[in-house]
Every structure is written in C-alpha cells, then in structure tokens.
Design a protein around this motif. Structure first.
Motif, PDB file in Angstrom:
ATOM      1  N   ASP A 161       5.704  21.827  -4.774  1.00  0.00           N
ATOM      2  CA  ASP A 161       6.086  20.824  -3.780  1.00  0.00           C
ATOM      3  C   ASP A 161       5.370  21.148  -2.475  1.00  0.00           C
ATOM      4  OD1 ASP A 161       7.509  22.961  -2.663  1.00  0.00           O
ATOM      5  OD2 ASP A 161       9.384  22.349  -3.597  1.00  0.00           O
ATOM      6  N   GLY A 162       5.694  20.400  -1.423  1.00  0.00           N
ATOM      7  CA  GLY A 162       5.076  20.646  -0.134  1.00  0.00           C
ATOM      8  C   GLY A 162       3.702  20.036   0.026  1.00  0.00           C
ATOM      9  N   PHE A 163       3.407  18.926  -0.664  1.00  0.00           N
ATOM     10  CA  PHE A 163       2.135  18.235  -0.511  1.00  0.00           C
ATOM     11  C   PHE A 163       2.383  16.735  -0.605  1.00  0.00           C
ATOM     12  CE2 PHE A 163       2.726  18.720  -5.027  1.00  0.00           C
ATOM     13  CZ  PHE A 163       2.211  17.558  -5.587  1.00  0.00           C
ATOM     14  N   ARG A 164       1.339  15.956  -0.327  1.00  0.00           N
ATOM     15  CA  ARG A 164       1.451  14.500  -0.392  1.00  0.00           C
ATOM     16  C   ARG A 164       0.422  13.964  -1.388  1.00  0.00           C
ATOM     17  NH1 ARG A 164       5.072  13.453   3.608  1.00  0.00           N
ATOM     18  NH2 ARG A 164       4.950  11.198   3.310  1.00  0.00           N
ATOM     19  N   PHE A 165       0.739  12.805  -1.968  1.00  0.00           N
ATOM     20  CA  PHE A 165      -0.058  12.247  -3.058  1.00  0.00           C
ATOM     21  C   PHE A 165      -0.452  10.813  -2.724  1.00  0.00           C
ATOM     22  CE2 PHE A 165      -0.166   9.739  -7.022  1.00  0.00           C
ATOM     23  CZ  PHE A 165      -1.167  10.410  -7.710  1.00  0.00           C
ATOM     24  N   SER A 166      -1.698  10.464  -3.051  1.00  0.00           N
ATOM     25  CA  SER A 166      -2.192   9.097  -2.880  1.00  0.00           C
ATOM     26  C   SER A 166      -3.021   8.700  -4.087  1.00  0.00           C
ATOM     27  CB  SER A 166      -3.052   8.971  -1.617  1.00  0.00           C
ATOM     28  OG  SER A 166      -2.309   9.226  -0.440  1.00  0.00           O
ATOM     29  N   ALA A 167      -2.882   7.442  -4.500  1.00  0.00           N
ATOM     30  CA  ALA A 167      -3.669   6.905  -5.616  1.00  0.00           C
ATOM     31  C   ALA A 167      -3.803   5.400  -5.409  1.00  0.00           C
ATOM     32  CB  ALA A 167      -2.993   7.205  -6.954  1.00  0.00           C
ATOM     33  N   LEU A 168      -4.673   5.002  -4.513  1.00  0.00           N
ATOM     34  CA  LEU A 168      -4.789   3.601  -4.096  1.00  0.00           C
ATOM     35  C   LEU A 168      -5.761   2.819  -4.972  1.00  0.00           C
ATOM     36  CD1 LEU A 168      -4.809   4.018  -0.249  1.00  0.00           C
ATOM     37  CD2 LEU A 168      -3.354   2.408  -1.474  1.00  0.00           C
ATOM     38  N   PRO A 169      -5.311   1.680  -5.528  1.00  0.00           N
ATOM     39  CA  PRO A 169      -6.205   0.783  -6.257  1.00  0.00           C
ATOM     40  C   PRO A 169      -6.672  -0.347  -5.339  1.00  0.00           C
ATOM     41  CG  PRO A 169      -3.951   0.131  -6.649  1.00  0.00           C
ATOM     42  CD  PRO A 169      -3.885   1.286  -5.679  1.00  0.00           C
ATOM     43  N   PRO A 170      -7.725  -1.083  -5.721  1.00  0.00           N
ATOM     44  CA  PRO A 170      -8.120  -2.278  -4.974  1.00  0.00           C
ATOM     45  C   PRO A 170      -7.041  -3.360  -5.062  1.00  0.00           C
ATOM     46  CG  PRO A 170      -9.858  -1.571  -6.467  1.00  0.00           C
ATOM     47  CD  PRO A 170      -8.618  -0.826  -6.847  1.00  0.00           C
ATOM     48  N   ALA A 192       0.822  -1.208   0.000  1.00  0.00           N
ATOM     49  CA  ALA A 192       0.000   0.000   0.000  1.00  0.00           C
ATOM     50  C   ALA A 192       0.856   1.258   0.000  1.00  0.00           C
ATOM     51  CB  ALA A 192      -0.938  -0.005   1.206  1.00  0.00           C
ATOM     52  N   GLU A 193       2.016   1.195   0.653  1.00  0.00           N
ATOM     53  CA  GLU A 193       2.869   2.384   0.723  1.00  0.00           C
ATOM     54  C   GLU A 193       3.454   2.776  -0.629  1.00  0.00           C
ATOM     55  OE1 GLU A 193       5.272  -1.028   2.740  1.00  0.00           O
ATOM     56  OE2 GLU A 193       3.194  -0.295   2.694  1.00  0.00           O
ATOM     57  N   ALA A 194       3.317   1.924  -1.635  1.00  0.00           N
ATOM     58  CA  ALA A 194       3.762   2.301  -2.978  1.00  0.00           C
ATOM     59  C   ALA A 194       2.824   3.324  -3.616  1.00  0.00           C
ATOM     60  CB  ALA A 194       3.846   1.058  -3.871  1.00  0.00           C
ATOM     61  N   PHE A 195       1.594   3.424  -3.087  1.00  0.00           N
ATOM     62  CA  PHE A 195       0.576   4.279  -3.692  1.00  0.00           C
ATOM     63  C   PHE A 195       0.064   5.381  -2.773  1.00  0.00           C
ATOM     64  CE2 PHE A 195      -0.254  -0.196  -5.089  1.00  0.00           C
ATOM     65  CZ  PHE A 195       0.219  -0.086  -6.384  1.00  0.00           C
ATOM     66  N   ALA A 196       0.348   5.303  -1.480  1.00  0.00           N
ATOM     67  CA  ALA A 196      -0.349   6.154  -0.514  1.00  0.00           C
ATOM     68  C   ALA A 196       0.568   7.088   0.254  1.00  0.00           C
ATOM     69  CB  ALA A 196      -1.121   5.275   0.478  1.00  0.00           C
ATOM     70  N   ASP A 197       0.093   8.310   0.454  1.00  0.00           N
ATOM     71  CA  ASP A 197       0.720   9.293   1.337  1.00  0.00           C
ATOM     72  C   ASP A 197       2.190   9.519   0.987  1.00  0.00           C
ATOM     73  OD1 ASP A 197       0.469  11.139   3.419  1.00  0.00           O
ATOM     74  OD2 ASP A 197       1.294   9.740   4.890  1.00  0.00           O
ATOM     75  N   LEU A 198       2.450   9.716  -0.298  1.00  0.00           N
ATOM     76  CA  LEU A 198       3.811   9.929  -0.779  1.00  0.00           C
ATOM     77  C   LEU A 198       4.132  11.423  -0.823  1.00  0.00           C
ATOM     78  CD1 LEU A 198       3.697   7.496  -3.837  1.00  0.00           C
ATOM     79  CD2 LEU A 198       4.628   7.009  -1.571  1.00  0.00           C
ATOM     80  N   GLU A 199       5.281  11.804  -0.332  1.00  0.00           N
ATOM     81  CA  GLU A 199       5.731  13.173  -0.538  1.00  0.00           C
ATOM     82  C   GLU A 199       5.862  13.387  -2.038  1.00  0.00           C
ATOM     83  OE1 GLU A 199       9.156  16.260   1.127  1.00  0.00           O
ATOM     84  OE2 GLU A 199       9.142  14.153   1.767  1.00  0.00           O
ATOM     85  N   ALA A 200       5.413  14.545  -2.536  1.00  0.00           N
ATOM     86  CA  ALA A 200       5.286  14.693  -3.988  1.00  0.00           C
ATOM     87  C   ALA A 200       5.753  16.054  -4.473  1.00  0.00           C
ATOM     88  CB  ALA A 200       3.826  14.471  -4.401  1.00  0.00           C
ATOM     89  N   VAL A 201       6.078  16.090  -5.765  1.00  0.00           N
ATOM     90  CA  VAL A 201       6.445  17.328  -6.444  1.00  0.00           C
ATOM     91  C   VAL A 201       5.727  17.366  -7.782  1.00  0.00           C
ATOM     92  CG1 VAL A 201       8.720  17.455  -5.356  1.00  0.00           C
ATOM     93  CG2 VAL A 201       8.482  16.323  -7.576  1.00  0.00           C
TER      94      VAL A 201
END
Length: 297
Positions: free
Chosen positions: A270-279, A155-164
């Motif tokens: 920058d300065g945000f987090r990204f999530s894109a979770l699949p089933p 799940a950590e591959a898709f969720a709550d990632l520091e992003a740019v």
C-alpha cells in the motif's frame, strides 16, 4: 562504497507572467555521474516551489565527485513512477482467438520527405487492432448494453487512485476467493491482485489455467466499495466456463477492471497511487491503457 557525485551549474529561469531568476554555482546531489538539463530544471522548479515557469537554461554544468549534503529521494525526484503495462508490438497476441494488432506506417518518414521542407520528416502510424489488446481497462459498457462506455466514465474512475496490492501467488492458488481480501483497507481504493502470472506473457501458457477471482471475491470487493480492480492475469474471471461472474458483479457496480497488468511484484502492499487512463471513445467498453503506480518518497 560507490562514489557520490554532485552537479554544479548556473541557471536562468523566465516566468510566463514576466520577470525571472538566476542562480550561480548552484549545487545538487545526483545519483550516478551525470544528469541532463531537463532533470535539473525540474529539480529547481520543484525544490524552489516555483510557479508560472517559462523558458529555462542550464549554463556551465560540471560534475563533481563529492559526498552528498542531504538526504533526498532516489534520482532527485519527489515521486517514482512504476510501469504496469505490457508493451504491445506488431503481432503481439493478448487473448487467444482474438487477432493480434497490425502496426505499420500510414505515412512513412521516406514518403513524408516529399511533402515537407528539406530536413523535415514525420511518421504517422496505422494501427489495426481489437480493443482487448495489451493491458486494458473494462468499463460497464463492455458487459452491459446500457452501461457507461469509456467516454461516459469520469476520468477520476481511472486516475490517481489510492491503491493496495493483494498477493495471491499462482503457484499456490488459482481461484482467488474473498478470504484473500479480508483484513485489508479496501474502501475507496484500487485493488491490484498480484499473482505473478505476467511471467507467462506472450507464451501459450499464458492462456492456460490462469489465476482468477471467484464470484464471492467480486461480491466482497463490490460490497467493500472499492474503486477499481486489476489483475496481472489473462482474465479476472475463470475462462474455462461460459459465465463471467466477476465482470458481471464489478462492472454492474461501475467498478472498472484492468486486466493483463505486470510488474506488481515491485510495488509495496500500500502507500501508492494507481492510474490507468483510456481514451474517451464513445460506444467502446474496453481499450488499452498505460497503467502506472506513483510511489511516495
């Protein structure tokens, strides 16, 4: 100047491990001239740092036209959520040549009334679609027979990632090379490529001469140790030929790809987090996601 408002209310909160607290005449700065009870409860829990919160009630709520007493994030929230996924409806075409989804009732509300007590009804939808529909994520199995599928990826591959966000305006460039990613802090981050191509979504032009990454860009991102790469275009690869070097390089390194993003224009660099979770589907390498950015206050 727009009038400022505060809400005054009483509240009662029970704790799941016993006990509770009450408040009378509690006042809160709000945006606009109204706020619902659920948002007030969320604010109290967050502001007072409460744990083990159970049932909560808001009593005697009234809105007051009064200047705000303290600075706070817009909407009273500690974080803002930005939607980055396209809406998928019955018949929405994502990729030319692939069938559009068919969305209908499996169990309609009318039919359900025959199965439940008076006043009780449900709807169960039936969705027939290919996995490459809407905004979706690619896992290694999409490209590689022995690659990890959606169920095998953590799940950590898709969720709550520091992003740019990297800007590459489609009006100036189609082939986005490694030069666009230099002089940026990339390692350990999700890299979202904003081209503005999402303005063509659902139009025939969406699939024609779309912006894409080059092989050297994919190689550079891989070597920089990024966690995920996304783009607001029809495909991260150049689809005019038969090779797909970006998918090959990134998925070969177990770096997920998110295609068909939207609304990247409103994000900071920058300065945000990204999530894109699949089933967690086994034997599936691609599936639609609800992609979001979480902005810091």
């Amino acid at each position: 100047m727009t009038a400022q408002h505060r809400v005054e209310f009483d509240f009662e909160i029970e704790f799941t491990n016993g006990g509770g607290i009450q408040g009378q005449g509690f006042r809160l700065d709000i945006d606009g001239d109204d706020i619902d009870d659920a948002a007030l409860v969320d604010y109290i829990v967050r502001d007072l740092r409460l744990l083990m919160v159970g049932p909560a009630r808001i009593l005697g709520k009234r809105i007051i036209a009064e200047a705000h007493k303290r600075n706070r994030p817009a909407g009273g929230r500690s974080r803002a959520i930005v939607e980055l996924s396209h809406v998928v409806a019955d018949g929405t075409v994502t990729y030319p040549g692939l069938p559009a989804p068919r969305i209908c009732d499996f169990l309609s509300r009318e039919r359900s009334r025959e199965l439940y007590a008076h006043g009780t009804e449900f709807q169960i939808a039936s969705i027939d679609m290919v996995a490459n529909t809407g905004t979706y994520v690619d896992s290694p199995f999409h490209r590689y027979r022995d690659g990890k599928d959606l169920a095998q990826m953590p799940a950590e591959a898709f969720a709550d990632l520091e992003a740019v966000v990297v800007r590459a305006d489609h009006r100036r460039v189609r082939a986005i090379d490694a030069g666009y990613f230099r002089d940026r802090e990339l390692r350990g981050r999700a890299v979202l490529v904003h081209t503005g191509w999402d303005e063509h979504w659902t139009r025939p032009s969406y699939a024609v001469d779309h912006p894409h990454l080059t092989a050297d860009a994919a190689r550079y991102l891989r070597d920089c140790g990024v966690r995920l790469v996304g783009i607001d275009s029809m495909n991260i690869d150049d689809t005019r030929g038969r090779e797909r070097p970006v998918h090959t390089l990134l998925l070969g390194a177990e770096i997920p790809i998110v295609e068909h993003l939207c609304n990247l224009v409103v994000l900071p660099d920058d300065g945000f987090r990204f999530s894109a979770l699949p089933p967690r589907f086994a034997g599936v390498g691609t599936f639609p996601v609800r992609a979001i950015a979480t902005l810091r206050p």
